[in-house]
Design a protein around this motif. Sequence first.
Motif, PDB file in Angstrom:
ATOM      1  N   GLN A 138      -1.570  10.085   5.670  1.00 39.12           N
ATOM      2  CA  GLN A 138      -1.909   9.791   7.056  1.00 39.12           C
ATOM      3  C   GLN A 138      -1.382   8.410   7.454  1.00 39.12           C
ATOM      4  O   GLN A 138      -0.883   8.225   8.563  1.00 39.12           O
ATOM      5  CB  GLN A 138      -3.426   9.842   7.265  1.00 39.12           C
ATOM      6  CG  GLN A 138      -3.993  11.232   7.269  1.00 39.12           C
ATOM      7  CD  GLN A 138      -5.505  11.243   7.430  1.00 39.12           C
ATOM      8  OE1 GLN A 138      -6.186  10.257   7.174  1.00 39.12           O
ATOM      9  NE2 GLN A 138      -6.031  12.386   7.837  1.00 39.12           N
ATOM     10  N   ARG A 139      -1.494   7.466   6.549  1.00 38.39           N
ATOM     11  CA  ARG A 139      -0.994   6.110   6.819  1.00 38.39           C
ATOM     12  C   ARG A 139       0.524   6.123   6.988  1.00 38.39           C
ATOM     13  O   ARG A 139       1.058   5.470   7.877  1.00 38.39           O
ATOM     14  CB  ARG A 139      -1.407   5.190   5.666  1.00 38.39           C
ATOM     15  CG  ARG A 139      -1.030   3.760   5.834  1.00 38.39           C
ATOM     16  CD  ARG A 139      -1.943   3.077   6.861  1.00 38.39           C
ATOM     17  NE  ARG A 139      -1.513   1.733   7.107  1.00 38.39           N
ATOM     18  CZ  ARG A 139      -1.863   0.685   6.394  1.00 38.39           C
ATOM     19  NH1 ARG A 139      -2.674   0.814   5.373  1.00 38.39           N
ATOM     20  NH2 ARG A 139      -1.407  -0.508   6.698  1.00 38.39           N
ATOM     21  N   LEU A 140       1.214   6.870   6.140  1.00 45.55           N
ATOM     22  CA  LEU A 140       2.665   6.992   6.276  1.00 45.55           C
ATOM     23  C   LEU A 140       3.037   7.620   7.618  1.00 45.55           C
ATOM     24  O   LEU A 140       3.969   7.175   8.290  1.00 45.55           O
ATOM     25  CB  LEU A 140       3.245   7.826   5.133  1.00 45.55           C
ATOM     26  CG  LEU A 140       3.363   7.143   3.778  1.00 45.55           C
ATOM     27  CD1 LEU A 140       3.697   8.164   2.700  1.00 45.55           C
ATOM     28  CD2 LEU A 140       4.403   6.042   3.824  1.00 45.55           C
ATOM     29  N   ALA A 141       2.302   8.652   8.009  1.00 48.24           N
ATOM     30  CA  ALA A 141       2.572   9.303   9.284  1.00 48.24           C
ATOM     31  C   ALA A 141       2.317   8.334  10.441  1.00 48.24           C
ATOM     32  O   ALA A 141       3.093   8.301  11.411  1.00 48.24           O
ATOM     33  CB  ALA A 141       1.708  10.556   9.438  1.00 48.24           C
ATOM     34  N   ALA A 142       1.274   7.524  10.339  1.00 49.67           N
ATOM     35  CA  ALA A 142       0.986   6.537  11.381  1.00 49.67           C
ATOM     36  C   ALA A 142       2.090   5.489  11.461  1.00 49.67           C
ATOM     37  O   ALA A 142       2.505   5.090  12.558  1.00 49.67           O
ATOM     38  CB  ALA A 142      -0.364   5.872  11.119  1.00 49.67           C
ATOM     39  N   GLU A 143       2.591   5.053  10.313  1.00 50.71           N
ATOM     40  CA  GLU A 143       3.689   4.077  10.302  1.00 50.71           C
ATOM     41  C   GLU A 143       4.956   4.695  10.891  1.00 50.71           C
ATOM     42  O   GLU A 143       5.688   4.056  11.640  1.00 50.71           O
ATOM     43  CB  GLU A 143       3.951   3.562   8.886  1.00 50.71           C
ATOM     44  CG  GLU A 143       2.855   2.668   8.343  1.00 50.71           C
ATOM     45  CD  GLU A 143       2.657   1.373   9.120  1.00 50.71           C
ATOM     46  OE1 GLU A 143       3.596   0.908   9.813  1.00 50.71           O
ATOM     47  OE2 GLU A 143       1.559   0.821   9.061  1.00 50.71           O
ATOM     48  N   ARG A 144       5.213   5.956  10.569  1.00 58.18           N
ATOM     49  CA  ARG A 144       6.368   6.648  11.136  1.00 58.18           C
ATOM     50  C   ARG A 144       6.242   6.754  12.649  1.00 58.18           C
ATOM     51  O   ARG A 144       7.201   6.511  13.395  1.00 58.18           O
ATOM     52  CB  ARG A 144       6.519   8.039  10.529  1.00 58.18           C
ATOM     53  CG  ARG A 144       7.775   8.750  11.026  1.00 58.18           C
ATOM     54  CD  ARG A 144       7.685  10.264  10.985  1.00 58.18           C
ATOM     55  NE  ARG A 144       6.488  10.735  11.636  1.00 58.18           N
ATOM     56  CZ  ARG A 144       5.658  11.634  11.101  1.00 58.18           C
ATOM     57  NH1 ARG A 144       5.886  12.175   9.931  1.00 58.18           N
ATOM     58  NH2 ARG A 144       4.589  12.024  11.750  1.00 58.18           N
TER      59      ARG A 144
ATOM     60  N   ILE B  62       7.933   5.361  -3.607  1.00 60.94           N
ATOM     61  CA  ILE B  62       8.720   5.260  -4.834  1.00 60.94           C
ATOM     62  C   ILE B  62       8.343   6.330  -5.854  1.00 60.94           C
ATOM     63  O   ILE B  62       9.201   7.007  -6.399  1.00 60.94           O
ATOM     64  CB  ILE B  62       8.585   3.854  -5.451  1.00 60.94           C
ATOM     65  CG1 ILE B  62       9.276   2.850  -4.528  1.00 60.94           C
ATOM     66  CG2 ILE B  62       9.180   3.803  -6.848  1.00 60.94           C
ATOM     67  CD1 ILE B  62       9.085   1.424  -4.916  1.00 60.94           C
ATOM     68  N   ASP B  63       7.055   6.483  -6.098  1.00 59.32           N
ATOM     69  CA  ASP B  63       6.612   7.380  -7.157  1.00 59.32           C
ATOM     70  C   ASP B  63       6.256   8.777  -6.666  1.00 59.32           C
ATOM     71  O   ASP B  63       6.037   9.676  -7.465  1.00 59.32           O
ATOM     72  CB  ASP B  63       5.389   6.785  -7.867  1.00 59.32           C
ATOM     73  CG  ASP B  63       5.686   5.437  -8.486  1.00 59.32           C
ATOM     74  OD1 ASP B  63       6.850   5.213  -8.877  1.00 59.32           O
ATOM     75  OD2 ASP B  63       4.764   4.611  -8.571  1.00 59.32           O
ATOM     76  N   GLY B  64       6.174   8.963  -5.358  1.00 59.01           N
ATOM     77  CA  GLY B  64       5.808  10.263  -4.815  1.00 59.01           C
ATOM     78  C   GLY B  64       4.337  10.584  -4.994  1.00 59.01           C
ATOM     79  O   GLY B  64       3.914  11.707  -4.782  1.00 59.01           O
ATOM     80  N   LYS B  65       3.539   9.590  -5.370  1.00 58.09           N
ATOM     81  CA  LYS B  65       2.097   9.793  -5.544  1.00 58.09           C
ATOM     82  C   LYS B  65       1.413   9.482  -4.226  1.00 58.09           C
ATOM     83  O   LYS B  65       1.491   8.372  -3.726  1.00 58.09           O
ATOM     84  CB  LYS B  65       1.555   8.871  -6.633  1.00 58.09           C
ATOM     85  CG  LYS B  65       2.184   9.105  -7.984  1.00 58.09           C
ATOM     86  CD  LYS B  65       1.693   8.091  -8.982  1.00 58.09           C
ATOM     87  CE  LYS B  65       2.420   8.259 -10.299  1.00 58.09           C
ATOM     88  NZ  LYS B  65       2.105   7.223 -11.254  1.00 58.09           N
ATOM     89  N   ALA B  66       0.747  10.476  -3.662  1.00 55.88           N
ATOM     90  CA  ALA B  66       0.119  10.255  -2.366  1.00 55.88           C
ATOM     91  C   ALA B  66      -1.222  10.952  -2.279  1.00 55.88           C
ATOM     92  O   ALA B  66      -1.359  12.096  -2.678  1.00 55.88           O
ATOM     93  CB  ALA B  66       1.030  10.757  -1.260  1.00 55.88           C
ATOM     94  N   THR B  67      -2.171  10.229  -1.737  1.00 56.40           N
ATOM     95  CA  THR B  67      -3.460  10.816  -1.398  1.00 56.40           C
ATOM     96  C   THR B  67      -3.362  11.279   0.055  1.00 56.40           C
ATOM     97  O   THR B  67      -2.461  10.857   0.789  1.00 56.40           O
ATOM     98  CB  THR B  67      -4.585   9.770  -1.527  1.00 56.40           C
ATOM     99  OG1 THR B  67      -4.331   8.720  -0.561  1.00 56.40           O
ATOM    100  CG2 THR B  67      -4.643   9.191  -2.931  1.00 56.40           C
TER     101      THR B  67
ATOM    102  N   GLU C 176       0.819  -1.216   0.000  1.00 52.85           N
ATOM    103  CA  GLU C 176       0.000   0.000   0.000  1.00 52.85           C
ATOM    104  C   GLU C 176       0.853   1.267   0.000  1.00 52.85           C
ATOM    105  O   GLU C 176       0.464   2.277  -0.575  1.00 52.85           O
ATOM    106  CB  GLU C 176      -0.921   0.013   1.230  1.00 52.85           C
ATOM    107  CG  GLU C 176      -1.992  -1.060   1.193  1.00 52.85           C
ATOM    108  CD  GLU C 176      -2.727  -1.185   2.518  1.00 52.85           C
ATOM    109  OE1 GLU C 176      -2.366  -0.508   3.500  1.00 52.85           O
ATOM    110  OE2 GLU C 176      -3.668  -1.999   2.563  1.00 52.85           O
ATOM    111  N   LEU C 177       2.006   1.204   0.647  1.00 51.98           N
ATOM    112  CA  LEU C 177       2.812   2.411   0.825  1.00 51.98           C
ATOM    113  C   LEU C 177       3.833   2.656  -0.269  1.00 51.98           C
ATOM    114  O   LEU C 177       4.209   3.805  -0.511  1.00 51.98           O
ATOM    115  CB  LEU C 177       3.542   2.358   2.168  1.00 51.98           C
ATOM    116  CG  LEU C 177       2.672   2.294   3.410  1.00 51.98           C
ATOM    117  CD1 LEU C 177       3.551   2.243   4.655  1.00 51.98           C
ATOM    118  CD2 LEU C 177       1.716   3.460   3.476  1.00 51.98           C
TER     119      LEU C 177
END
Length: 126
Positions: free
Chosen positions: A80-86, A70-75, A64-65
Amino acid sequence: MRIGELARRTGVTTRALRYYEEQNLLTAERSASGQRHYAETAVDRIHLIRQLYAAGLSSKTIAELTPCVIDGKATPELLQRLAAERDHLDRHIADLAQTRDKLDSVIDGASSNMQTGAPCPRDASA
């Protein structure tokens, strides 16, 4: 490049590379005879996948991430999911640091006991 070369260049087994494909983490073109052929960018992708696995992310989460990473494409949802994983990684790092500090304390205490000849509590009951 073929699967064997990718495995050699990344230190990952061919079995793991096939698994990454099954999990939609990696793609390969197929030759007429069915052999896998990977783009040069697959090497960097494998390194990223291994880093994310080492950080404790599941293959589903990685799948999902990776488009964002890789492509810099983010909704907004993906960000928010990336921030939660961080945040999860930050908590894990803090827990590991606390465990390391506790081990350092035990090691220092055991070293002091060894120098003075005093037994560790575990040794005293033996």
